[in-house]
Design a protein around this motif. Structure first.
Motif, PDB file in Angstrom:
ATOM      1  N   GLY A  91      29.659  22.824  -2.855  1.00 31.68           N
ATOM      2  CA  GLY A  91      28.463  23.183  -3.596  1.00 31.68           C
ATOM      3  C   GLY A  91      27.619  21.975  -3.956  1.00 31.68           C
ATOM      4  N   GLY A  92      26.307  22.191  -4.075  1.00 35.21           N
ATOM      5  CA  GLY A  92      25.401  21.113  -4.467  1.00 35.21           C
ATOM      6  C   GLY A  92      25.359  20.007  -3.441  1.00 35.21           C
ATOM      7  N   ASP A  93      25.472  18.773  -3.922  1.00 42.76           N
ATOM      8  CA  ASP A  93      25.579  17.611  -3.040  1.00 42.76           C
ATOM      9  C   ASP A  93      26.978  17.019  -3.192  1.00 42.76           C
ATOM     10  OD1 ASP A  93      23.856  15.351  -1.460  1.00 42.76           O
ATOM     11  OD2 ASP A  93      25.449  14.466  -2.679  1.00 42.76           O
ATOM     12  N   PRO A  94      27.708  16.861  -2.096  1.00 40.92           N
ATOM     13  CA  PRO A  94      29.108  16.420  -2.177  1.00 40.92           C
ATOM     14  C   PRO A  94      29.308  15.011  -2.734  1.00 40.92           C
ATOM     15  CG  PRO A  94      28.642  17.419  -0.049  1.00 40.92           C
ATOM     16  CD  PRO A  94      27.326  17.202  -0.713  1.00 40.92           C
ATOM     17  N   PHE A  95      28.250  14.204  -2.771  1.00 43.90           N
ATOM     18  CA  PHE A  95      28.386  12.844  -3.288  1.00 43.90           C
ATOM     19  C   PHE A  95      28.007  12.747  -4.764  1.00 43.90           C
ATOM     20  CE2 PHE A  95      28.219   9.942   0.746  1.00 43.90           C
ATOM     21  CZ  PHE A  95      29.405  10.509   1.180  1.00 43.90           C
ATOM     22  N   ILE A  96      27.661  13.875  -5.378  1.00 42.14           N
ATOM     23  CA  ILE A  96      27.375  13.876  -6.813  1.00 42.14           C
ATOM     24  C   ILE A  96      28.457  14.703  -7.496  1.00 42.14           C
ATOM     25  CG2 ILE A  96      25.706  14.480  -8.626  1.00 42.14           C
ATOM     26  CD1 ILE A  96      23.485  14.024  -6.651  1.00 42.14           C
ATOM     27  N   PHE A  97      29.503  14.021  -7.933  1.00 44.53           N
ATOM     28  CA  PHE A  97      30.669  14.618  -8.584  1.00 44.53           C
ATOM     29  C   PHE A  97      31.345  15.670  -7.714  1.00 44.53           C
ATOM     30  CE2 PHE A  97      27.716  13.564 -12.196  1.00 44.53           C
ATOM     31  CZ  PHE A  97      28.335  12.363 -12.502  1.00 44.53           C
ATOM     32  N   GLY A  98      31.243  15.505  -6.398  1.00 43.14           N
ATOM     33  CA  GLY A  98      31.816  16.493  -5.501  1.00 43.14           C
ATOM     34  C   GLY A  98      33.064  16.043  -4.777  1.00 43.14           C
ATOM     35  N   ARG A  99      33.486  14.805  -4.958  1.00 46.56           N
ATOM     36  CA  ARG A  99      34.689  14.248  -4.331  1.00 46.56           C
ATOM     37  C   ARG A  99      34.606  14.181  -2.816  1.00 46.56           C
ATOM     38  NH1 ARG A  99      39.892  15.998  -7.942  1.00 46.56           N
ATOM     39  NH2 ARG A  99      40.653  14.092  -7.007  1.00 46.56           N
ATOM     40  N   GLY A 100      33.380  14.309  -2.310  1.00 43.92           N
ATOM     41  CA  GLY A 100      33.195  14.214  -0.866  1.00 43.92           C
ATOM     42  C   GLY A 100      33.576  12.853  -0.323  1.00 43.92           C
ATOM     43  N   ALA A 101      33.249  11.807  -1.072  1.00 49.00           N
ATOM     44  CA  ALA A 101      33.567  10.446  -0.633  1.00 49.00           C
ATOM     45  C   ALA A 101      35.080  10.237  -0.532  1.00 49.00           C
ATOM     46  CB  ALA A 101      32.952   9.424  -1.585  1.00 49.00           C
ATOM     47  N   GLU A 102      35.810  10.788  -1.485  1.00 48.48           N
ATOM     48  CA  GLU A 102      37.274  10.650  -1.468  1.00 48.48           C
ATOM     49  C   GLU A 102      37.872  11.318  -0.236  1.00 48.48           C
ATOM     50  OE1 GLU A 102      39.135  11.887  -5.172  1.00 48.48           O
ATOM     51  OE2 GLU A 102      37.232  11.559  -6.201  1.00 48.48           O
ATOM     52  N   GLU A 103      37.367  12.510   0.085  1.00 50.72           N
ATOM     53  CA  GLU A 103      37.900  13.240   1.230  1.00 50.72           C
ATOM     54  C   GLU A 103      37.589  12.521   2.538  1.00 50.72           C
ATOM     55  OE1 GLU A 103      37.635  17.596  -0.973  1.00 50.72           O
ATOM     56  OE2 GLU A 103      36.208  17.093   0.615  1.00 50.72           O
ATOM     57  N   MET A 116      28.481  13.009   7.088  1.00 49.27           N
ATOM     58  CA  MET A 116      28.086  13.666   5.853  1.00 49.27           C
ATOM     59  C   MET A 116      26.685  14.245   5.977  1.00 49.27           C
ATOM     60  SD  MET A 116      26.501  13.620   2.691  1.00 49.27           S
ATOM     61  CE  MET A 116      26.916  14.021   0.986  1.00 49.27           C
ATOM     62  N   VAL A 117      26.509  15.482   5.495  1.00 46.98           N
ATOM     63  CA  VAL A 117      25.195  16.121   5.436  1.00 46.98           C
ATOM     64  C   VAL A 117      24.884  16.358   3.960  1.00 46.98           C
ATOM     65  CG1 VAL A 117      23.793  18.115   6.071  1.00 46.98           C
ATOM     66  CG2 VAL A 117      25.525  17.236   7.661  1.00 46.98           C
ATOM     67  N   PRO A 118      23.916  15.644   3.407  1.00 47.63           N
ATOM     68  CA  PRO A 118      23.610  15.794   1.979  1.00 47.63           C
ATOM     69  C   PRO A 118      23.158  17.212   1.639  1.00 47.63           C
ATOM     70  CG  PRO A 118      22.519  13.860   2.906  1.00 47.63           C
ATOM     71  CD  PRO A 118      23.055  14.653   4.058  1.00 47.63           C
ATOM     72  N   GLY A 119      23.368  17.584   0.386  1.00 47.06           N
ATOM     73  CA  GLY A 119      22.894  18.880  -0.088  1.00 47.06           C
ATOM     74  C   GLY A 119      21.932  18.695  -1.244  1.00 47.06           C
ATOM     75  N   ILE A 120      21.178  19.713  -1.568  1.00 46.33           N
ATOM     76  CA  ILE A 120      20.296  19.667  -2.730  1.00 46.33           C
ATOM     77  C   ILE A 120      21.163  19.792  -3.975  1.00 46.33           C
ATOM     78  CG2 ILE A 120      18.439  20.856  -3.959  1.00 46.33           C
ATOM     79  CD1 ILE A 120      17.346  21.717  -1.262  1.00 46.33           C
ATOM     80  N   SER A 121      21.083  18.795  -4.834  1.00 44.80           N
ATOM     81  CA  SER A 121      21.955  18.754  -6.004  1.00 44.80           C
ATOM     82  C   SER A 121      21.508  19.735  -7.080  1.00 44.80           C
ATOM     83  CB  SER A 121      21.975  17.350  -6.589  1.00 44.80           C
ATOM     84  OG  SER A 121      22.696  17.332  -7.819  1.00 44.80           O
ATOM     85  N   SER A 122      22.482  20.396  -7.680  1.00 45.11           N
ATOM     86  CA  SER A 122      22.190  21.306  -8.796  1.00 45.11           C
ATOM     87  C   SER A 122      21.579  20.563  -9.974  1.00 45.11           C
ATOM     88  CB  SER A 122      23.474  22.019  -9.235  1.00 45.11           C
ATOM     89  OG  SER A 122      24.459  21.078  -9.612  1.00 45.11           O
ATOM     90  N   SER A 123      21.861  19.269 -10.088  1.00 40.85           N
ATOM     91  CA  SER A 123      21.339  18.492 -11.217  1.00 40.85           C
ATOM     92  C   SER A 123      19.822  18.395 -11.194  1.00 40.85           C
ATOM     93  CB  SER A 123      21.947  17.082 -11.214  1.00 40.85           C
ATOM     94  OG  SER A 123      21.598  16.381 -10.032  1.00 40.85           O
ATOM     95  N   LEU A 124      19.230  18.553 -10.016  1.00 43.61           N
ATOM     96  CA  LEU A 124      17.775  18.513  -9.877  1.00 43.61           C
ATOM     97  C   LEU A 124      17.193  19.910  -9.658  1.00 43.61           C
ATOM     98  CD1 LEU A 124      17.491  15.456  -7.471  1.00 43.61           C
ATOM     99  CD2 LEU A 124      17.437  15.437  -9.961  1.00 43.61           C
ATOM    100  N   ALA A 125      17.833  20.682  -8.782  1.00 42.61           N
ATOM    101  CA  ALA A 125      17.276  21.970  -8.380  1.00 42.61           C
ATOM    102  C   ALA A 125      17.365  23.026  -9.473  1.00 42.61           C
ATOM    103  CB  ALA A 125      17.980  22.464  -7.124  1.00 42.61           C
ATOM    104  N   VAL A 126      18.462  23.045 -10.209  1.00 40.97           N
ATOM    105  CA  VAL A 126      18.630  24.083 -11.237  1.00 40.97           C
ATOM    106  C   VAL A 126      17.582  23.950 -12.342  1.00 40.97           C
ATOM    107  CG1 VAL A 126      20.182  24.940 -13.038  1.00 40.97           C
ATOM    108  CG2 VAL A 126      21.041  24.569 -10.707  1.00 40.97           C
TER     109      VAL A 126
END
Length: 253
Positions: A91-103, A116-126
């Motif tokens: 969900g959102g963007d995996p590099f913003i508190f998404g643990r994508g980098a760890e995986e 990696m394919v970035p996503g629209i972050s909930s922190s901005l879009a919501v």
């Protein structure tokens, strides 16, 4: 099964509205051999996945863990080795508190190619979907995006620093720590600072609570707001009402 190069692509699904996933993300889903998806991913997006791909729900919600993070890491590598292209849909963007980098780091350690394919972050879009800009000339020159709960399950110390600033503060995964967050802003004499809490942002079942530092906890109780939700603290929250008033004036002309 013919040999395929083991690969992991971490993909951001966006904040919830299915139209907010990127074109590139859809293209990647169509090439997947396996898709591991989270609880915050809108399940309507699964229709974009290669119909021959294996789909595995690995979602985590508070108090309910179908897979531990270590198991997810191991599953990514195992499926990449046996199936080929693993897409980790988050969900959102995996590099913003998404643990994508760890995986990605874990997979790379086992010789798995990563992308990696970035996503629209909930922190901005919501906030944006509720006409709340995180920056606005004259109101906020910067913004903080902070996790409400650290790895140790404590409130991030950055919230106390953010409370001292004039920046907009966006807190993700913070509902369980809301009283602590509010107390920090009260200590800075920001009792009248506008606050918005948006639950299920950008989705059809979205709920919104608007108040101030001093009133928001009561509003949360009255409106029964809960996770998944985003907390926005800052003068920019007023833009929502200002815009609504202007639109109403034009409607009355």
């Amino acid at each position: 099964m013919s040999f395929k190069n083991p690969k992991l692509t971490v993909v951001g699904a966006g904040p919830g509205d299915i139209d907010l996933i990127t074109v590139k993300a859809i293209k990647v889903l169509k090439t997947a051999d396996v898709v591991l998806y989270d609880a915050l991913v809108n399940e309507e997006l699964l229709s974009y996945i290669n119909p021959e791909a294996e789909q595995i729900f690995v979602g985590k919600r508070r108090g309910c863990y179908k897979y531990q993070q270590e198991q997810i890491n191991e599953l990514i590598v195992a499926r990449a080795k046996t199936h080929g292209h693993v897409v980790r849909l988050k969900g959102g963007d995996p590099f913003i508190f998404g643990r994508g980098a760890e995986e990605m780091e874990y997979a790379a350690d086992f010789g798995v190619e990563t992308a990696m394919v970035p996503g629209i972050s909930s922190s901005l879009a919501v906030p944006a979907y509720q006409n709340i800009p995180v920056t606005k000339r004259g109101s906020a020159e910067s913004f903080w995006v902070i996790t409400g709960t650290t790895k140790e399950h404590k409130l991030s110390k950055d919230v106390a620093l953010a409370a001292k600033s004039n920046a907009t503060v966006v807190v993700l995964m913070g509902m369980g720590k809301l009283p602590e967050i509010i107390q920090l802003f009260q200590q800075e004499n920001k009792n009248d600072l506008p606050v918005a809490i948006i639950q299920n942002g950008t989705r059809s079942n979205e709920k919104v609570g608007i108040g101030t530092v001093d009133t928001i906890i009561d509003i949360v109780k009255e409106q029964e707001l809960s996770n998944p939700a985003i907390i926005i603290l800052g003068e920019v929250v007023k833009h929502r009402a200002v815009l609504a008033n202007v639109q109403q004036e034009f409607a009355n002309i």
